[in-house]
Design an enzyme around this catalytic site. Structure first.
Site, mmCIF file in Angstrom:
data_model
loop_
_atom_site.group_PDB
_atom_site.id
_atom_site.type_symbol
_atom_site.label_atom_id
_atom_site.label_comp_id
_atom_site.label_asym_id
_atom_site.label_seq_id
_atom_site.Cartn_x
_atom_site.Cartn_y
_atom_site.Cartn_z
ATOM 1 N N ASN A 1 73.034 82.496 37.746
ATOM 2 C CA ASN A 1 73.233 81.061 37.512
ATOM 3 C C ASN A 1 72.290 80.662 36.385
ATOM 4 O O ASN A 1 71.091 80.892 36.443
ATOM 5 C CB ASN A 1 72.890 80.250 38.778
ATOM 6 C CG ASN A 1 72.897 78.758 38.500
ATOM 7 O OD1 ASN A 1 73.672 78.289 37.670
ATOM 8 N ND2 ASN A 1 72.013 78.017 39.144
ATOM 9 N N GLY A 2 72.846 80.087 35.312
ATOM 10 C CA GLY A 2 72.004 79.654 34.183
ATOM 11 C C GLY A 2 72.699 79.964 32.877
ATOM 12 O O GLY A 2 73.884 80.309 32.845
ATOM 13 N N GLU B 1 78.553 52.093 37.239
ATOM 14 C CA GLU B 1 78.611 53.069 38.328
ATOM 15 C C GLU B 1 80.014 53.087 38.947
ATOM 16 O O GLU B 1 80.572 54.155 39.216
ATOM 17 C CB GLU B 1 77.549 52.744 39.374
ATOM 18 C CG GLU B 1 77.577 53.600 40.634
ATOM 19 C CD GLU B 1 77.494 55.100 40.387
ATOM 20 O OE1 GLU B 1 77.116 55.500 39.254
ATOM 21 O OE2 GLU B 1 77.840 55.872 41.288
ATOM 22 N N LYS C 1 82.662 56.307 39.176
ATOM 23 C CA LYS C 1 83.334 56.755 40.412
ATOM 24 C C LYS C 1 84.836 56.853 40.204
ATOM 25 O O LYS C 1 85.489 57.819 40.613
ATOM 26 C CB LYS C 1 83.006 55.773 41.553
ATOM 27 C CG LYS C 1 81.574 55.817 42.017
ATOM 28 C CD LYS C 1 81.254 57.067 42.763
ATOM 29 C CE LYS C 1 80.232 58.025 42.309
ATOM 30 N NZ LYS C 1 79.272 58.024 41.369
ATOM 31 N N ARG D 1 78.781 73.529 43.616
ATOM 32 C CA ARG D 1 78.042 73.799 42.383
ATOM 33 C C ARG D 1 78.937 74.373 41.300
ATOM 34 O O ARG D 1 78.532 74.538 40.152
ATOM 35 C CB ARG D 1 76.889 74.778 42.650
ATOM 36 C CG ARG D 1 75.864 74.303 43.660
ATOM 37 C CD ARG D 1 74.851 75.383 43.947
ATOM 38 N NE ARG D 1 74.123 75.728 42.751
ATOM 39 C CZ ARG D 1 73.017 75.087 42.344
ATOM 40 N NH1 ARG D 1 72.559 74.077 43.057
ATOM 41 N NH2 ARG D 1 72.388 75.429 41.251
ATOM 42 N N GLU E 1 85.553 59.967 37.981
ATOM 43 C CA GLU E 1 85.341 61.321 38.514
ATOM 44 C C GLU E 1 86.123 61.566 39.806
ATOM 45 O O GLU E 1 86.417 62.717 40.143
ATOM 46 C CB GLU E 1 83.863 61.622 38.707
ATOM 47 C CG GLU E 1 83.137 60.793 39.729
ATOM 48 C CD GLU E 1 81.676 61.219 39.866
ATOM 49 O OE1 GLU E 1 81.339 62.394 39.645
ATOM 50 O OE2 GLU E 1 80.866 60.354 40.193
ATOM 51 N N LYS F 1 78.196 69.391 41.380
ATOM 52 C CA LYS F 1 77.254 68.446 41.984
ATOM 53 C C LYS F 1 75.923 68.435 41.257
ATOM 54 O O LYS F 1 75.300 67.391 41.105
ATOM 55 C CB LYS F 1 77.015 68.842 43.456
ATOM 56 C CG LYS F 1 76.112 67.879 44.200
ATOM 57 C CD LYS F 1 76.735 66.518 44.308
ATOM 58 C CE LYS F 1 75.851 65.553 45.068
ATOM 59 N NZ LYS F 1 76.370 64.170 45.001
ATOM 60 N N HIS G 1 83.198 40.076 22.406
ATOM 61 C CA HIS G 1 82.739 40.751 21.178
ATOM 62 C C HIS G 1 83.597 41.961 20.843
ATOM 63 O O HIS G 1 83.192 42.821 20.060
ATOM 64 C CB HIS G 1 81.261 41.144 21.330
ATOM 65 C CG HIS G 1 80.369 39.968 21.524
ATOM 66 N ND1 HIS G 1 80.075 39.065 20.513
ATOM 67 C CD2 HIS G 1 79.764 39.488 22.638
ATOM 68 C CE1 HIS G 1 79.305 38.098 20.980
ATOM 69 N NE2 HIS G 1 79.095 38.335 22.266
ATOM 70 N N CYS H 1 76.182 77.300 38.713
ATOM 71 C CA CYS H 1 76.967 78.140 39.618
ATOM 72 C C CYS H 1 76.196 78.220 40.935
ATOM 73 O O CYS H 1 75.080 77.746 41.043
ATOM 74 C CB CYS H 1 77.093 79.542 39.032
ATOM 75 S SG CYS H 1 77.764 79.568 37.374
ATOM 76 N N TRP I 1 80.939 78.080 37.626
ATOM 77 C CA TRP I 1 81.365 76.947 36.800
ATOM 78 C C TRP I 1 81.216 77.461 35.372
ATOM 79 O O TRP I 1 80.095 77.687 34.913
ATOM 80 C CB TRP I 1 80.480 75.731 37.055
ATOM 81 C CG TRP I 1 80.931 74.493 36.371
ATOM 82 C CD1 TRP I 1 82.044 73.765 36.646
ATOM 83 C CD2 TRP I 1 80.304 73.823 35.280
ATOM 84 N NE1 TRP I 1 82.136 72.683 35.822
ATOM 85 C CE2 TRP I 1 81.089 72.698 34.962
ATOM 86 C CE3 TRP I 1 79.148 74.048 34.554
ATOM 87 C CZ2 TRP I 1 80.751 71.814 33.944
ATOM 88 C CZ3 TRP I 1 78.815 73.163 33.544
ATOM 89 C CH2 TRP I 1 79.611 72.076 33.242
#
Ligand code: AGP
Length: 588
Positions: A98-99, A465, A469, A27, A472, A583, A488, A2, A72
C-alpha cells in the site's frame, strides 16, 4: 490507497484473510488477491473486481501463512495482472503493498537490466524483485539486514508484507508513511492496514513505528528502525471506541452512521476538559492559527472559522491540505496548525503537517481513528470519539468534528461550553424522524443533472458539505455556494425546474437568504427549503427543529446527508463504496 493484511498462526489463513479483506474493502476495491503458503508450496490467486470475487477462488488455498490485498489503482490499470500479491521472478517471494514508490521507474529499469522479468505495470511489483535480490543466499539470521537493505532502496510511501517458502512461517513487514498495525495474539500475528480488519480476533495491537521493519512469526514479533535500531515492541489495547459494533442489520453502513449521529455528537462533547484547556492555551499563544483538512474535514475547517470568530474572536485560517504550499510561506514557530482528519492517514494532511512542523509550527490533531499517523506526528491531539466510520462518505465524523471544534472554541474564549450534547443529539433525532418524508422528497431530484445548495455564513460550508455528499453518494453534480454569490454569476444557470436546496435556518442570515431564494424562484427554480420556518417560497420544506447558535451546523447537515443517501438509493448507486473513491486517501 489499498488494504493489506497478513496472517501467520495455527489456523487456516484463507478464511481470516478473506474476512479481513472485506473489512478493508473501504480502502480500495477495484481488484483483490491472496497468497497462501502450505509448507514449501505457495499459491497466489488474484483478480480484478471486488473481494467477493475471491470468495469462490480461495477456498482451496491451504496453509497457515498468507498475505492478501484489496486495491485502489494508482499505477497500472485494473487488471488481473496488476492485482496484488506480486511475486519475484522465481515465484518464491510474494508481496502486497500500500503506497506509491516514487523511484519505481529507475528501479524497474535497473532490475530489468539485471535480468528481472516483470508481469505487471505496477510500482509495487518492484518490491518483490528487490527483495529477491537482497534475500538471495541469505541465512535466517541475516533476514533483517536483507530487509533493511531492501527498504533503503525504496523511495516514496510504502507499507508492505512479504512471505516466501524460503522463510517458513515468517512474515516480513515494512512501513514508511503508509499505515501498518499488527494484531497480536499469543500464537498468531495479523499485520494489516488498520485495526478494523483483525478486531474480531484480538484487541491487542502493535502500531509499527514510521520508517521501521518487522519480522514476525506466530509466537514472536521483532522490529527495527530503518537505521537498524532495535525497537521495543509493546502491543496496546485498541480503544473501546474502535471496538464498537459496526455493520450489522440490513442497512448500509452509511445510513447506520447517519443514524448514529445523536450518540456521536453526545460522545464528542464528552471530552477531557483539561485537554481542551491545554489545546486552547496553545491556540491563544499562537500568532497564527490554521485549520487544515481535506474533503469533509476541510468543510469542518471552514465551519471552524465561523465558530472561533464568533465564540472566541480568534481568526482561524482554513487551508486545503493539498494546497498547503499556499500557507507554508506564513508558517513559523509561532504558528499553530489544527489538522482535522477522520482517518488520520490522509496523505495530503500528513504532508501539510510535515511541512508545517519543519517550519516550527505546533500541531494539534483532531482525529477519529486512534493512534493514527497524524496523531503520532502531532504535539497534542483530541479524539472525536465517533467510533468506526466504514461508509466512505463521512457523516457522523463530520458532526463529531464540529462538536469538538465548537467545544474547543469555547475553551479558547474561556467560556462555559454553550452546547448540550443531549440537546443536540435530540435535535438531530428530530431530523432523523423525518427520514421517510425526505426519502419521498428526493424523487424530484433523483434524475437531475445538477443540484445547487445555497447557504450564507456558516451555512455556506454546510452547503459545500451537502454538495459533496450528493456527488459522492448519488453521483449527481452538485454545487455548494455562498448565497450572496448567486447574482455574481451562477444565477445565469438557474432556469425552470433547476433544483435548489436552500439552507435557511431562522438566524441572522434568514432574511437575505430568503431573498436569494426569491431571485432563483423568479427564474423558475425548484426550491427545497431547509428551515425551522415555513415559507410559500419553498416547493418542498424540510422542517428543522429550532436551533440556536453553533448547534445549527450539526443539525442542518443531517437532512443533506439523508437526501444524498436516498437519492443514491433511488439511483441504485453503490453507497458504502462509491466508485473511484476510498475512505482514506493515503496517496497524494
Ligand atoms: C468525505 O465524505 C470523503 N470521504 C472525503 O472527502 C474525506 O472527507 C477526505 O478524504 C478526508 O478524509 P479524512 O477526514 O480521513 O482526512
Amino acid at each position: 490507497m489499498c488494504g493489506i493484511i497478513g496472517y501467520t498462526g495455527p489456523l487456516p489463513a484463507n478464511g481470516i484473510l478473506l474476512d479481513g479483506l472485506k473489512r478493508l474493502e473501504y480502502r480500495g476495491y477495484d481488484s483483490a488477491g491472496m497468497a497462501v503458503m502450505d509448507g514449501s508450496r505457495m499459491k497466489v490467486v488474484k483478480r480484478a473486481g471486488r473481494v467477493g470475487l475471491l470468495e469462490d477462488l480461495v477456498g482451496g488455498l491451504m496453509g497457515h501463512v498468507g498475505i492478501a490485498h484489496t486495491r485502489w489503482a494508482t499505477h497500472g490499470g485494473v487488471t488481473d495482472a496488476n492485482a496484488h500479491p506480486h511475486t519475484s521472478c522465481d515465484g518464491m517471494i510474494a508481496i502486497v503493498h500500500n503506497g506509491i514508490l516514487e523511484n519505481s521507474e529507475e528501479l524497474r529499469e535497473e532490475l530489468i537490466g539485471r535480468g528481472h522479468r516483470f508481469t505487471s505495470e505496477t510500482d509495487s511489483e518492484i518490491i518483490a524483485h528487490v527483495l529477491e535480490e537482497e534475500l538471495k543466499g541469505v541465512e535466517k539470521e541475516e533476514l533483517v539486514a536483507a530487509l533493511l537493505r531492501t527498504v533503503r532502496r525504496l523511495e516514496g510511501s510504502f507499507a508492505f508484507l512479504a512471505i516466501s517458502p524460503l522463510l517458513g512461517d515468517v512474515i516480513l513487514a515494512a512501513r514508511k508513511d503508509s499505515p501498518m498495525v499488527v494484531g497480536v495474539l499469543p500464537d498468531a500475528k495479523i499485520p494489516a492496514s488498520d485495526v478494523l480488519s483483525f478486531l474480531k480476533w484480538t484487541d491487542d495491537a502493535y502500531f509499527m513505528e514510521n520508517e521501521s521493519v518487522a519480522l514476525m512469526t506466530p509466537v514472536d514479533i521483532e522490529a527495527w528502525l530503518f537505521d537498524g535500531t532495535p525497537l521495543d515492541v509493546r502491543p496496546v489495547k485498541v480503544a473501546v471506541e474502535v471496538k464498537g459494533e459496526y455493520g450489522g442489520g440490513d442497512v448500509h453502513h452509511t445510513l447506520k452512521e447517519i443514524r448514529e449521529q445523536p450518540m456521536a455528537v453526545r460522545r464528542a462533547l464528552e471530552q477531557d476538559g483539561e485537554l481542551l484547556s491545554e489545546l486552547a492555551g496553545l491556540m491563544r499563544e499562537a500568532d497564527r492559527v490554521y485549520a487544515v483538512g481535506a474533503g469533509t474535514s476541510y468543510h469542518a475547517a471552514l465551519v471552524a472559522r465561523y465558530m472561533f470568530a464568533g465564540i472566541a474572536g480568534l481568526e482561524v485560517q482554513p487551508v486545503l491540505a493539498s494546497e498547503h504550499r499556499l500557507f507554508s510561506g506564513w508558517i513559523g514557530d509561532g504558528s499553530l496548525v489544527m489538522a482535522i482528519s477522520q482517518s488520520g492517514e490522509t496523505a495530503d494532511v500528513l504532508e501539510a503537517v510535515r511541512v508545517a512542523k519543519a517550519r516550527g509550527a505546533k500541531i494539534v490533531a483532531i482525529v477519529n481513528m486512534p493512534r493514527s499517523s497524524l496523531e503520532r506526528m502531532s504535539h497534542a491531539s483530541v479524539n472525536i470519539r465517533a467510533g468506526p466510520e466504514v461508509g466512505v462518505a463521512a457523516t457522523k465524523s463530520f458532526t463529531a468534528q464540529l462538536a469538538v471544534l465548537a467545544a474547543l472554541a469555547y475553551h479558547v474564549a474561556g467560556r462555559p461550553i454553550d452546547l448540550d450534547g443531549e440537546r443536540v443529539g435530540s435535535l438531530i433525532e428530530d431530523v432523523l424522524a423525518q427520514e421517510g418524508s425526505i426519502e419521498r422528497m428526493v424523487e424530484g431530484i433523483k434524475d437531475g443533472r445538477d443540484v445547487y445548495l445555497v447557504g450564507r455564513g456558516m451555512h455556506y460550508p454546510i452547503a459545500l458539505e451537502g454538495a459533496l455528499k450528493m456527488k459522492e453518494l448519488a453521483y449527481i453534480h452538485a454545487e455548494g455556494m455562498a448565497a450572496g454569490e448567486l447574482k455574481h454569476g451562477t444565477l445565469a444557470l438557474i432556469e425552470g425546474g433547476t433544483p435548489v436546496i436552500l439552507l435557511n435556518p431562522s438566524d441572522d442570515t434568514y432574511k437575505e437568504t430568503l431573498s436569494n431564494g426569491e431571485e432563483m424562484k423568479a427564474r423558475g427554480a425548484f426550491i427545497m427549503g431547509i428551515s425551522d420556518r415555513s415559507s410559500d417560497l419553498y416547493d418542498v420544506h424540510i422542517e428543522l427543529p429550532r436551533t440556536r447558535g453553533y448547534e445549527t451546523p450539526m443539525v442542518e447537515v443531517v437532512p443533506l446527508q439523508l437526501m444524498a443517501y436516498y437519492t443514491a438509493l433511488l439511483r441504485g448507486a453503490e453507497i458504502d463504496k462509491p466508485r473511484n473513491l476510498a475512505k482514506s486517501v493515503t496517496v497524494k
